[in-house]
Scaffold this active site. Structure first.
Site, PDB file in Angstrom:
ATOM      1  N   ASP A  60       0.831  -1.205   0.000  1.00  0.00           N
ATOM      2  CA  ASP A  60       0.000   0.000   0.000  1.00  0.00           C
ATOM      3  C   ASP A  60       0.870   1.263   0.000  1.00  0.00           C
ATOM      4  O   ASP A  60       1.962   1.260   0.562  1.00  0.00           O
ATOM      5  CB  ASP A  60      -0.886  -0.038   1.254  1.00  0.00           C
ATOM      6  N   HIS A 108       2.901   3.734  -8.952  1.00  0.00           N
ATOM      7  CA  HIS A 108       2.697   2.314  -9.249  1.00  0.00           C
ATOM      8  C   HIS A 108       3.922   1.730  -9.956  1.00  0.00           C
ATOM      9  O   HIS A 108       4.308   0.588  -9.693  1.00  0.00           O
ATOM     10  CB  HIS A 108       1.434   2.119 -10.091  1.00  0.00           C
ATOM     11  N   LEU A 128      11.081 -20.100  -4.682  1.00  0.00           N
ATOM     12  CA  LEU A 128       9.944 -19.427  -4.058  1.00  0.00           C
ATOM     13  C   LEU A 128       8.672 -19.541  -4.927  1.00  0.00           C
ATOM     14  O   LEU A 128       8.755 -19.435  -6.152  1.00  0.00           O
ATOM     15  CB  LEU A 128      10.376 -17.974  -3.914  1.00  0.00           C
TER      16      LEU A 128
HETATM   17  C1  FPP Z   1      -1.704   0.470  -3.347  1.00  0.00           C
HETATM   18  O1  FPP Z   1      -1.315   1.762  -3.570  1.00  0.00           O
HETATM   19  C2  FPP Z   1      -1.354  -0.368  -4.418  1.00  0.00           C
HETATM   20  C3  FPP Z   1      -2.221  -0.904  -5.331  1.00  0.00           C
HETATM   21  C4  FPP Z   1      -3.650  -0.635  -5.429  1.00  0.00           C
HETATM   22  C5  FPP Z   1      -1.747  -1.808  -6.329  1.00  0.00           C
HETATM   23  C6  FPP Z   1      -0.519  -2.528  -5.944  1.00  0.00           C
HETATM   24  C7  FPP Z   1       0.256  -2.559  -7.144  1.00  0.00           C
HETATM   25  C8  FPP Z   1       1.589  -2.497  -7.239  1.00  0.00           C
HETATM   26  C9  FPP Z   1       2.563  -2.508  -6.147  1.00  0.00           C
HETATM   27  C10 FPP Z   1       2.203  -2.439  -8.527  1.00  0.00           C
HETATM   28  C11 FPP Z   1       1.457  -3.174  -9.501  1.00  0.00           C
HETATM   29  C12 FPP Z   1       1.774  -4.579  -9.418  1.00  0.00           C
HETATM   30  C13 FPP Z   1       1.642  -5.296 -10.497  1.00  0.00           C
HETATM   31  C14 FPP Z   1       2.002  -6.729 -10.452  1.00  0.00           C
HETATM   32  C15 FPP Z   1       1.166  -4.662 -11.726  1.00  0.00           C
HETATM   33  P1  FPP Z   1      -2.435   2.856  -3.563  1.00  0.00           P
HETATM   34  O2  FPP Z   1      -2.695   3.238  -4.966  1.00  0.00           O
HETATM   35  O3  FPP Z   1      -3.647   2.376  -2.821  1.00  0.00           O
HETATM   36  O4  FPP Z   1      -1.725   3.987  -2.785  1.00  0.00           O
HETATM   37  P2  FPP Z   1      -2.427   5.113  -1.885  1.00  0.00           P
HETATM   38  O5  FPP Z   1      -3.182   4.389  -0.798  1.00  0.00           O
HETATM   39  O6  FPP Z   1      -1.256   5.876  -1.380  1.00  0.00           O
HETATM   40  O7  FPP Z   1      -3.306   5.905  -2.788  1.00  0.00           O
END
Ligand code: FPP
Length: 240
Positions: free
Chosen positions: A18, A35, A129
């Site tokens: 997150d 991202h 893994l």
């Molecule tokens: C949370 O950050 C993250 C996500 C919703 C997606 C997680 C994705 C990745 C780490 C990269 C993508 C992975 C792949 C495999 C494509 P957020 O957007 O909720 O952050 P915020 O809470 O700060 O807005």
């Protein structure tokens, strides 16, 4: 901080990655850059976890609720996923990671589903893994789907209601036959499960760190594992 003692390394770590959006915002960048940085952080994390000898990682890459984000953000994440899968497919032969994908994958575009199938096939016999990537995943939905599968078996006379127990139920879950996570890490300071692995997390130790996912480093993983090693896991029993 030194490396964690390897004799009590968790076998399975679940991760809620997150804080990509907040990381980007703090740098005056568009969310998409957060991202992108999140993907890089994930790749480094997997490398380090492999070195530590962790056997299973389950990551929350896209939840069933994430479909409700603005269309442009969903598109950005899907394009990033395409790029990530293509790049992993290129390098998969050289490492020992076995990829598995869990979630309502039919909601993904057909070309993404093809990439998923290819990478699962290519890596199915890898001995290092196991990386479970949750995509279009919801924990309640997973449980409902398991219940439906059991109900169908009962209806077709292949199973009696009395034979349904925790074991038969668990065998219908998407992470089966992986062991349940020993440790859940959530980054960015939020302290909730957000519909992730609801059944599997019943006795999992949880570590919440303030670090935003793109900044999550080997040092943070060492910290989380050290925390885990200092917990007393009793699984509802009293200490002997
Ligand atoms: C949370 O950050 C993250 C996500 C919703 C997606 C997680 C994705 C990745 C780490 C990269 C993508 C992975 C792949 C495999 C494509 P957020 O957007 O909720 O952050 P915020 O809470 O700060 O807005």
């Amino acid at each position: 901080m030194g490396k964690p003692a390897s004799n009590i390394i968790p076998s399975h770590i679940a991760v809620i990655m997150d804080g990509n959006g907040r990381w980007a915002k703090s740098k005056g960048l568009p969310r998409s850059k957060g991202h992108e940085a999140g993907v890089k952080s994930l790749q480094e994390f997997i490398k380090y976890a492999g070195k530590l000898g962790i056997k299973y990682i389950t990551i929350y890459a896209f939840s069933s609720e994430n479909w409700l984000r603005p269309e442009s953000e969903v598109k950005t994440l899907m394009n990033l996923l395409r790029k990530y899968l293509k790049s992993e497919l290129k390098t998969a032969q050289k490492n020992e990671v076995r990829y598995r994908f869990i979630g309502d994958l039919f909601r993904l575009d057909a070309d993404i589903r093809d990439l998923i199938r290819d990478i699962e096939t290519l890596t199915k016999d890898k001995q290092g893994l196991t990386l479970n990537i949750a995509l279009s995943y919801g924990g309640k939905d997973e449980i409902v789907t398991a219940a439906r599968a059991l109900a169908t078996e009962v209806k077709e006379g292949r199973l009696t209601p009395d034979a349904i127990n925790e074991e038969t139920f668990a065998s219908k879950l998407l992470t089966y036959p992986a062991p349940y996570p020993d440790l859940l890490i959530r980054t960015s300071g939020e302290q909730r499960i957000s519909n992730f692995l609801l059944w599997q997390l019943a006795y999992t130790e949880m570590v919440f760190v303030d670090t935003l996912w793109p900044d999550f480093s080997a040092k943070d993983l060492d910290f989380a594992i050290n925390e885990f090693q200092n917990r007393k896991r009793r699984f509802g029993k009293i200490e002997d």
